[in-house]
Write an enzyme that holds these catalytic residues in place. Structure first.
Site, PDB file in Angstrom:
ATOM      1  CG  HIS A 134      -2.109  -0.981   1.230  1.00 48.94           C
ATOM      2  ND1 HIS A 134      -1.857  -2.085   1.457  1.00 48.94           N
ATOM      3  CD2 HIS A 134      -3.253  -0.679   0.701  1.00 48.94           C
ATOM      4  CE1 HIS A 134      -3.209  -2.960   1.356  1.00 48.94           C
ATOM      5  NE2 HIS A 134      -3.862  -2.004   0.675  1.00 48.94           N
ATOM      6  CE  LYS A 138      -3.718  -0.522   5.053  1.00 53.83           C
ATOM      7  NZ  LYS A 138      -4.906   0.270   5.343  1.00 53.83           N
TER       8      LYS A 138
HETATM    9  N1  LIG Z   1     -12.482  -1.056   3.397  1.00 53.98           N
HETATM   10  C1  LIG Z   1     -12.187  -0.785   2.139  1.00 53.98           C
HETATM   11  O1  LIG Z   1     -12.354  -0.897   0.899  1.00 53.98           O
HETATM   12  C2  LIG Z   1     -11.112   0.440   2.255  1.00 53.98           C
HETATM   13  C3  LIG Z   1     -10.570   0.943   1.074  1.00 53.98           C
HETATM   14  C4  LIG Z   1      -9.605   2.246   1.262  1.00 53.98           C
HETATM   15  C5  LIG Z   1      -9.345   2.516   2.576  1.00 53.98           C
HETATM   16  N2  LIG Z   1      -9.772   2.040   3.618  1.00 53.98           N
HETATM   17  C6  LIG Z   1      -9.390   2.115   5.023  1.00 53.98           C
HETATM   18  O2  LIG Z   1     -10.201   3.804   5.185  1.00 53.98           O
HETATM   19  C7  LIG Z   1      -9.585   4.455   6.003  1.00 53.98           C
HETATM   20  C8  LIG Z   1      -9.464   5.728   5.544  1.00 53.98           C
HETATM   21  O3  LIG Z   1      -8.376   5.737   4.336  1.00 53.98           O
HETATM   22  P1  LIG Z   1      -8.112   7.170   3.504  1.00 53.98           P
HETATM   23  O4  LIG Z   1      -6.963   6.525   2.613  1.00 53.98           O
HETATM   24  O5  LIG Z   1      -9.239   7.953   3.199  1.00 53.98           O
HETATM   25  O6  LIG Z   1      -7.431   7.847   4.755  1.00 53.98           O
HETATM   26  P2  LIG Z   1      -7.174   9.368   4.955  1.00 53.98           P
HETATM   27  O7  LIG Z   1      -6.285   9.777   6.108  1.00 53.98           O
HETATM   28  O8  LIG Z   1      -7.105  10.287   3.526  1.00 53.98           O
HETATM   29  O9  LIG Z   1      -8.697   9.985   5.684  1.00 53.98           O
HETATM   30  C9  LIG Z   1      -9.018   9.829   6.927  1.00 53.98           C
HETATM   31  C10 LIG Z   1      -9.840  11.025   7.305  1.00 53.98           C
HETATM   32  O10 LIG Z   1     -10.427  10.924   8.573  1.00 53.98           O
HETATM   33  C11 LIG Z   1     -10.304  12.186   9.349  1.00 53.98           C
HETATM   34  N3  LIG Z   1     -10.604  11.946  10.683  1.00 53.98           N
HETATM   35  C12 LIG Z   1      -9.650  12.173  11.679  1.00 53.98           C
HETATM   36  N4  LIG Z   1     -10.204  11.999  12.807  1.00 53.98           N
HETATM   37  C13 LIG Z   1     -11.481  11.867  12.457  1.00 53.98           C
HETATM   38  C14 LIG Z   1     -12.575  11.711  13.461  1.00 53.98           C
HETATM   39  N5  LIG Z   1     -12.678  11.647  14.694  1.00 53.98           N
HETATM   40  N6  LIG Z   1     -13.912  11.407  12.798  1.00 53.98           N
HETATM   41  C15 LIG Z   1     -14.091  11.531  11.419  1.00 53.98           C
HETATM   42  N7  LIG Z   1     -13.153  11.621  10.490  1.00 53.98           N
HETATM   43  C16 LIG Z   1     -11.845  11.881  11.274  1.00 53.98           C
HETATM   44  C17 LIG Z   1      -9.112  12.865   8.585  1.00 53.98           C
HETATM   45  O11 LIG Z   1      -8.769  14.192   8.936  1.00 53.98           O
HETATM   46  C18 LIG Z   1      -8.945  12.319   7.507  1.00 53.98           C
HETATM   47  O12 LIG Z   1      -9.570  13.355   6.408  1.00 53.98           O
HETATM   48  C19 LIG Z   1      -8.313   3.849   6.508  1.00 53.98           C
HETATM   49  O13 LIG Z   1      -8.484   3.052   7.708  1.00 53.98           O
HETATM   50  C20 LIG Z   1      -8.117   2.804   5.394  1.00 53.98           C
HETATM   51  O14 LIG Z   1      -7.320   1.443   5.715  1.00 53.98           O
HETATM   52  C21 LIG Z   1     -10.631   0.789   3.622  1.00 53.98           C
HETATM   53  O1  LIG Z   2      -5.464   2.538   1.303  1.00 59.12           O
HETATM   54  C1  LIG Z   2      -5.856   1.854   2.214  1.00 59.12           C
HETATM   55  O2  LIG Z   2      -5.580   2.278   3.462  1.00 59.12           O
HETATM   56  C2  LIG Z   2      -6.436   0.554   2.026  1.00 59.12           C
HETATM   57  N1  LIG Z   2      -7.243  -0.077   3.012  1.00 59.12           N
HETATM   58  C3  LIG Z   2      -7.540  -1.148   3.051  1.00 59.12           C
HETATM   59  C4  LIG Z   2      -7.080  -2.317   3.970  1.00 59.12           C
HETATM   60  O3  LIG Z   2      -6.371  -2.048   5.067  1.00 59.12           O
HETATM   61  O4  LIG Z   2      -7.238  -3.539   3.718  1.00 59.12           O
HETATM   62  C5  LIG Z   2      -8.175  -1.409   1.586  1.00 59.12           C
HETATM   63  C6  LIG Z   2      -7.404  -1.359   0.769  1.00 59.12           C
HETATM   64  C7  LIG Z   2      -6.818   0.085   0.506  1.00 59.12           C
END
Ligand SMILES: NC(=O)c1ccc[n+]([C@@H]2O[C@H](COP(=O)([O-])OP(=O)(O)OC[C@H]3O[C@@H](n4cnc5c(N)ncnc54)[C@H](O)[C@@H]3O)[C@@H](O)[C@H]2O)c1
Ligand SMILES: O=C(O)C1=N[C@H](C(=O)O)CCC1
Length: 243
Positions: A134, A138
């Site tokens: 990633h 992350k």
């Molecule tokens: N399940 C999936 O398909 C999937 C896919 C991508 C990312 N993710 C996960 O999603 C999460 C976010 O990823 P991202 O790349 O957008 O991260 P990012 O850091 O770009 O965004 C996270 C946001 O949350 C905000 N934040 C901080 N404290 C907060 C609070 N108390 N309440 C609400 N928002 C708050 C931050 O200011 C930031 O803007 C990570 O945990 C990542 O692993 C999951």
């Molecule tokens: O960008 C990220 O952060 C992602 N988080 C998810 C994970 O932890 O598996 C899904 C893929 C992208």
């Protein structure tokens, strides 16, 4: 559908784009403590949480208190997952889906992983390992997706007891986490023997797949009550491997 975005970072913005394309309205964007905001059920059909590990549990359970269904994609908070599930069930009037990965392609990959794990479980000459790559921003390692892949393999193979980042004990699946600029998410499951190797791999080309899957999950969850998985939400879209 009126959507609240809990977390408006990289994923929040990708979800906004897809949700708007699909005719939905973003009515709230949260980037800090949820207590700072007034959650009004009459104004929000569903909340989508892609925030940070330390905020996810509070965001999710605050929505439960307001009877707002939640789609959660935040990873790295799963020690509290069972607590959230129990709160949702006790509260009785809310819907909840968590998935470590909402991409439809990854959910196909999860099905393949289970099938392959079943086929490999008696072939002791193969060792299994998982690699995830990633972007460098992350916060958590290993990825939630890698943990799901490991849990699926462990559920099929009684010889394997747990997973471990980098340095596995006997009977543990090693997960190797690499961080490289701008990689959206690559997962590889490898079975290795002295004779040959078998690998399955999923590569995300952008965040669009995660965002689209999260919006599809929200559309599916909107009027439902209870705790669900992405498999439930995709049951009308993915043909099961038995067919
Ligand atoms: N399940 C999936 O398909 C999937 C896919 C991508 C990312 N993710 C996960 O999603 C999460 C976010 O990823 P991202 O790349 O957008 O991260 P990012 O850091 O770009 O965004 C996270 C946001 O949350 C905000 N934040 C901080 N404290 C907060 C609070 N108390 N309440 C609400 N928002 C708050 C931050 O200011 C930031 O803007 C990570 O945990 C990542 O692993 C999951
Ligand atoms: O960008 C990220 O952060 C992602 N988080 C998810 C994970 O932890 O598996 C899904 C893929 C992208």
């Amino acid at each position: 559908m009126k959507i609240a975005l809990l977390g408006y970072g990289r994923m929040g913005r990708a979800i906004e784009e897809i949700a708007t394309e699909r005719g939905h309205k973003i009515v709230l964007k949260i980037s800090e403590d949820i207590d700072t905001y007034d959650l009004d059920k009459s104004e929000i059909d569903v909340a989508i949480d892609f925030s940070v590990p330390k905020a996810a549990f509070k965001n999710i359970t605050t929505c439960f208190k307001h009877n707002i269904p939640v789609v959660s994609g935040t990873t790295g908070w799963l020690n509290d997952y069972e607590k959230a599930v129990n709160l949702c069930k006790e509260q009785g009037n809310c819907g909840f889906i968590y998935a470590s990965n909402f991409s439809i392609g990854v959910n196909v990959f999860f099905e393949l992983n289970e099938k392959l794990a079943s086929m490999m479980k008696s072939l002791d000459e193969y060792s299994v390992e998982i690699e995830e790559i990633h972007h460098t921003k992350k916060l958590d390692a290993p990825s939630g997706t890698a943990i799901t892949l490991a849990q699926q393999i462990i559920a099929k193979n009684p010889r394997l007891k747990d997973w471990q980042l980098d340095h596995p004990e006997k009977n543990e699946i090693p997960i190797y986490a690499k961080r490289i600029d701008d990689v959206h998410g690559t997962h590889t499951v490898s079975y290795k023997s002295s004779i040959d190797d078998i690998e399955i791999m999923h590569t995300a080309h952008s965040r669009k797949g995660f965002a689209k899957g999260a919006v599809i999950a929200a559309e599916w969850l909107k009027d439902k009550k209870g705790v669900f998985t992405m498999k439930d939400a995709l049951s009308g879209i993915l043909n099961s491997s038995e067919e």
